[in-house]
Design a protein around this motif. Structure first.
Motif, PDB file in Angstrom:
ATOM      1  N   ARG A 108       0.840  -1.204   0.000  1.00 37.52           N
ATOM      2  CA  ARG A 108       0.000   0.000   0.000  1.00 37.52           C
ATOM      3  C   ARG A 108       0.874   1.252   0.000  1.00 37.52           C
ATOM      4  O   ARG A 108       0.563   2.233  -0.691  1.00 37.52           O
ATOM      5  N   GLU A 109       1.955   1.229   0.772  1.00 44.89           N
ATOM      6  CA  GLU A 109       2.880   2.361   0.774  1.00 44.89           C
ATOM      7  C   GLU A 109       3.466   2.581  -0.619  1.00 44.89           C
ATOM      8  O   GLU A 109       3.597   3.713  -1.080  1.00 44.89           O
ATOM      9  N   ALA A 110       3.809   1.489  -1.295  1.00 41.50           N
ATOM     10  CA  ALA A 110       4.343   1.598  -2.653  1.00 41.50           C
ATOM     11  C   ALA A 110       3.278   2.132  -3.611  1.00 41.50           C
ATOM     12  O   ALA A 110       3.578   2.953  -4.491  1.00 41.50           O
ATOM     13  N   LEU A 111       2.043   1.689  -3.455  1.00 42.30           N
ATOM     14  CA  LEU A 111       0.961   2.200  -4.306  1.00 42.30           C
ATOM     15  C   LEU A 111       0.815   3.716  -4.173  1.00 42.30           C
ATOM     16  O   LEU A 111       0.508   4.399  -5.151  1.00 42.30           O
ATOM     17  N   ALA A 112       1.037   4.226  -2.983  1.00 39.80           N
ATOM     18  CA  ALA A 112       0.933   5.670  -2.768  1.00 39.80           C
ATOM     19  C   ALA A 112       2.003   6.423  -3.564  1.00 39.80           C
ATOM     20  O   ALA A 112       1.830   7.605  -3.859  1.00 39.80           O
ATOM     21  N   PHE A 118       5.488   5.203 -12.323  1.00 38.31           N
ATOM     22  CA  PHE A 118       4.737   4.695 -13.469  1.00 38.31           C
ATOM     23  C   PHE A 118       4.146   5.797 -14.328  1.00 38.31           C
ATOM     24  O   PHE A 118       3.732   6.833 -13.813  1.00 38.31           O
ATOM     25  N   GLU A 119       4.074   5.524 -15.630  1.00 42.71           N
ATOM     26  CA  GLU A 119       3.366   6.409 -16.538  1.00 42.71           C
ATOM     27  C   GLU A 119       1.878   6.318 -16.241  1.00 42.71           C
ATOM     28  O   GLU A 119       1.376   5.249 -15.902  1.00 42.71           O
ATOM     29  N   LYS A 120       1.195   7.426 -16.361  1.00 42.59           N
ATOM     30  CA  LYS A 120      -0.255   7.420 -16.195  1.00 42.59           C
ATOM     31  C   LYS A 120      -0.862   7.021 -17.537  1.00 42.59           C
ATOM     32  O   LYS A 120      -0.640   7.667 -18.547  1.00 42.59           O
ATOM     33  N   ARG A 121      -1.587   5.923 -17.536  1.00 40.23           N
ATOM     34  CA  ARG A 121      -2.211   5.408 -18.752  1.00 40.23           C
ATOM     35  C   ARG A 121      -3.725   5.398 -18.538  1.00 40.23           C
ATOM     36  O   ARG A 121      -4.264   4.468 -17.951  1.00 40.23           O
ATOM     37  N   THR A 122      -4.379   6.408 -18.994  1.00 39.79           N
ATOM     38  CA  THR A 122      -5.819   6.535 -18.805  1.00 39.79           C
ATOM     39  C   THR A 122      -6.569   5.412 -19.511  1.00 39.79           C
ATOM     40  O   THR A 122      -6.331   5.134 -20.678  1.00 39.79           O
ATOM     41  N   GLY A 123      -7.451   4.783 -18.764  1.00 40.33           N
ATOM     42  CA  GLY A 123      -8.325   3.771 -19.343  1.00 40.33           C
ATOM     43  C   GLY A 123      -7.746   2.374 -19.423  1.00 40.33           C
ATOM     44  O   GLY A 123      -8.459   1.435 -19.768  1.00 40.33           O
ATOM     45  N   GLN A 124      -6.481   2.211 -19.126  1.00 42.92           N
ATOM     46  CA  GLN A 124      -5.882   0.879 -19.176  1.00 42.92           C
ATOM     47  C   GLN A 124      -5.784   0.327 -17.761  1.00 42.92           C
ATOM     48  O   GLN A 124      -5.173   0.946 -16.894  1.00 42.92           O
TER      49      GLN A 124
END
Length: 182
Positions: A108-112, A118-124
């Motif tokens: 969870r800390e890593a997800l934050a 990571f690149e933001k990839r809308t919709g994927q």
């Protein structure tokens, strides 16, 4: 008793071989997360190369997990020097165990921090879940095809997310949310 297969995929901002501090931090944190998740209740196994070499993804021997594969939208390198992705394929006793491992503790800390790496990839979608029979080992290609199915068709018994899950019998379950676990 069926088991839950979980495939995750993300495109990194820079190759894993990049010596930049953020890339090193991501890789080091990933090692700690893997160690912790492997001890999480409900964890069964994850895809690892047969020879233990984590630096090679494409062309590595993944044993029963099959040939390495990525979604069609991955458009970066495929060599040890240019690969810019983070992906996992794992097996769990159930949805709750996998959800708890992903949305608590070190992961969870890593997800934050995911927007740093990571690149933001809308919709994927970044993950997909599906049920496999006891004793079955999902392959990388299974994960890719289910992630692409999820992307094209949305959550369904064949390919679903934690946020729109399905039971092994195909019935919809109550949504799970990382801030409001059930």
């Amino acid at each position: 008793m069926p088991h839950l297969a979980l495939y995750t995929f993300g495109t990194l901002k820079s190759p894993l071989s990049d010596p930049a501090p953020l890339t090193s931090e991501f890789y080091e944190r990933g090692e700690a997360v893997y160690r912790r998740i492997s001890r999480h209740p409900g964890y069964l196994a994850r895809a690892e190369t047969a020879d233990g070499d984590r630096g090679l993804l494409f062309g590595a021997d993944w044993g029963a997990w099959g040939d390495f594969a990525v979604p069609t939208w991955y458009d970066k390198g495929r060599t040890a020097q240019t690969t810019a992705l983070a992906t996992t394929l794992s097996l769990w006793t159930g949805l709750r165990a996998a959800f708890d491992a992903v949305y608590t503790g070190l992961h969870r800390e890593a997800l934050a921090r995911r927007h740093d790496w990571f690149e933001k990839r809308t919709g994927q979608p970044s993950h997909v879940c599906w049920w496999v029979s006891d004793g079955a080992i999902p392959t990388w290609q299974d994960g890719v095809s289910r992630l692409e199915h999820l992307h094209a068709h949305g959550s369904a018994p064949h390919a679903f997310t934690f946020h729109r899950p399905f039971a092994p019998d195909g019935t919809a379950e109550a949504p799970r949310h990382p801030l409001h676990p059930q």
